[in-house]
Design an enzyme around this catalytic site. Structure first.
Site, PDB file in Angstrom:
ATOM      1  N   GLU A  80       0.828  -1.218   0.000  1.00  0.00           N
ATOM      2  CA  GLU A  80       0.000   0.000   0.000  1.00  0.00           C
ATOM      3  C   GLU A  80       0.859   1.264   0.000  1.00  0.00           C
ATOM      4  OE1 GLU A  80      -3.168   0.338  -0.607  1.00  0.00           O
ATOM      5  OE2 GLU A  80      -3.214  -1.837  -0.821  1.00  0.00           O
ATOM      6  N   ARG A 140      17.352   8.741 -23.134  1.00  0.00           N
ATOM      7  CA  ARG A 140      17.338   9.121 -24.551  1.00  0.00           C
ATOM      8  C   ARG A 140      17.695  10.585 -24.768  1.00  0.00           C
ATOM      9  NH1 ARG A 140      13.813   7.292 -27.749  1.00  0.00           N
ATOM     10  NH2 ARG A 140      13.278   9.192 -28.833  1.00  0.00           N
TER      11      ARG A 140
HETATM   12  N1  SAM Z   1      -2.194   2.960  -1.748  1.00  0.00           N
HETATM   13  C1  SAM Z   1      -1.503   3.739  -2.707  1.00  0.00           C
HETATM   14  C2  SAM Z   1      -2.403   4.894  -3.178  1.00  0.00           C
HETATM   15  O1  SAM Z   1      -3.562   4.622  -3.473  1.00  0.00           O
HETATM   16  O2  SAM Z   1      -1.919   6.017  -3.306  1.00  0.00           O
HETATM   17  C3  SAM Z   1      -1.088   2.925  -3.918  1.00  0.00           C
HETATM   18  C4  SAM Z   1      -0.041   1.915  -3.643  1.00  0.00           C
HETATM   19  S1  SAM Z   1       0.490   1.071  -5.077  1.00  0.00           S
HETATM   20  C5  SAM Z   1      -0.436  -0.404  -5.010  1.00  0.00           C
HETATM   21  C6  SAM Z   1       2.114   0.546  -4.677  1.00  0.00           C
HETATM   22  C7  SAM Z   1       3.212   1.406  -5.215  1.00  0.00           C
HETATM   23  O3  SAM Z   1       3.140   1.457  -6.629  1.00  0.00           O
HETATM   24  C8  SAM Z   1       3.225   2.840  -4.768  1.00  0.00           C
HETATM   25  O4  SAM Z   1       3.807   2.999  -3.513  1.00  0.00           O
HETATM   26  C9  SAM Z   1       4.041   3.509  -5.867  1.00  0.00           C
HETATM   27  O5  SAM Z   1       5.417   3.393  -5.626  1.00  0.00           O
HETATM   28  C10 SAM Z   1       3.694   2.668  -7.094  1.00  0.00           C
HETATM   29  N2  SAM Z   1       2.694   3.308  -7.970  1.00  0.00           N
HETATM   30  C11 SAM Z   1       1.411   2.970  -8.123  1.00  0.00           C
HETATM   31  N3  SAM Z   1       0.785   3.732  -9.014  1.00  0.00           N
HETATM   32  C12 SAM Z   1       1.705   4.623  -9.475  1.00  0.00           C
HETATM   33  C13 SAM Z   1       1.656   5.684 -10.392  1.00  0.00           C
HETATM   34  N4  SAM Z   1       0.540   6.018 -11.039  1.00  0.00           N
HETATM   35  N5  SAM Z   1       2.797   6.378 -10.627  1.00  0.00           N
HETATM   36  C14 SAM Z   1       3.944   6.064  -9.989  1.00  0.00           C
HETATM   37  N6  SAM Z   1       4.042   5.045  -9.078  1.00  0.00           N
HETATM   38  C15 SAM Z   1       2.934   4.336  -8.818  1.00  0.00           C
END
Ligand code: SAM
Length: 268
Positions: A134, A172
């Protein structure tokens, strides 16, 4: 008109030797390392233009099970990344790369733009922190993270893919990374516009022919045509980009011509 972005790209391409160091804190280093296994990024790494280092928080655990997740206070579904291994991994990276900004990839971050990547690439280094589960403890974000970047308004399972996207886009821009340094400058967004359409052989594809201007060998005409198409395309597909770009008189004239031609063909 040169946008701030193109100035930073120019800064990069005008610099004779530049080498970028990227550190990635990730529970899946083998996954992130794949970004240097092929293509433009792979070649840049082979040529020594890009140095990629991965740091696994699991290596900084002290318990028998090498635990990297922990339960959230207040309960609820899911786990968080355990604080201590992450904090120690950050400390270890900072000891090797003390001046780099630490960017946490997060869906709650600033939406990624070419300009952010170009500005970061111009600094020559960055540390990416990839969340899993999370996410990570809010206090760690407040105390350690310099910026948060988001790929877009959707959630993926971990920051690794986001870090790989950033690594590719930044690499790039390095002088020598592409066969022709100018191709990055002609890409969409580098001058605040979308790229023009491109054509290759065959000359006639199912009755649809390559625009005649591209076949006449007159590079002034070709450049003007390409610029007009880039302006027109941006007008049609991303008017928001045009609003943020100051066009000079010649560009405005080209765009007006494009719009007039477009309206004429629509009326037919
Ligand atoms: N609970 C978090 C929320 O809703 O904000 C989402 C957690 S996600 C399942 C797990 C990890 O994926 C995050 O901590 C982040 O590092 C990465 N992540 C998920 N979506 C992302 C996005 N759109 N851009 C960049 N990193 C992302």
């Amino acid at each position: 008109m040169k946008s701030i972005l193109s100035e930073s790209v120019w800064w990069l391409t005008g610099c004779p030797i530049i080498k970028m160091r990227i550190d990635v804190i990730t529970l899946f280093p083998q996954f992130v390392q794949q970004v240097i296994s092929c293509g433009v990024v792979g070649r840049a790494a082979e040529q020594g233009l890009l140095e990629l280092h991965c740091w696994n928080p699991r290596e900084y655990t002290a318990d028998r099970h090498r635990t990297v997740d922990d339960r959230p206070y207040g309960g609820g579904p899911g786990m968080l990344m355990k604080v201590e291994p992450l904090q120690d991994a950050i400390g270890a990276v900072r000891a090797k790369n003390p001046n780099a900004r630490l960017v946490y990839l997060s869906p709650q971050g600033r939406l990624l733009k070419q300009r952010m990547l170009a500005d970061q690439a111009a600094l020559g280094t960055v540390i990416f922190l990839c969340g899993r589960y999370e996410g990570i403890d809010e206090r760690l974000i407040e105390q350690e993270v310099d910026e948060e970047w988001s790929l877009g308004d959707y959630v993926i399972s971990g920051g690794e893919l986001a870090a790989m996207v950033c690594i590719d886009a930044m690499t790039r821009l390095l002088p020598g990374a592409l066969g022709d340094d100018e191709s990055a400058q002609q890409d969409s967004f580098s001058e605040g516009l979308l790229d023009c359409p491109h054509y290759t052989r065959p000359e006639d594809y199912r009755g649809d022919c390559v625009p005649a201007v591209l076949m006449n060998g007159n590079h002034r005409d070709i450049n003007a045509w390409r610029e007009k198409q880039a302006l027109g395309r941006t007008w049609q597909r991303r008017p928001d980009l045009l609003e943020a770009t100051r066009l000079d008189d010649r560009q405005q004239e080209l765009l007006d011509e494009y719009i007039a031609e477009f309206e004429r063909t629509r009326k037919r």
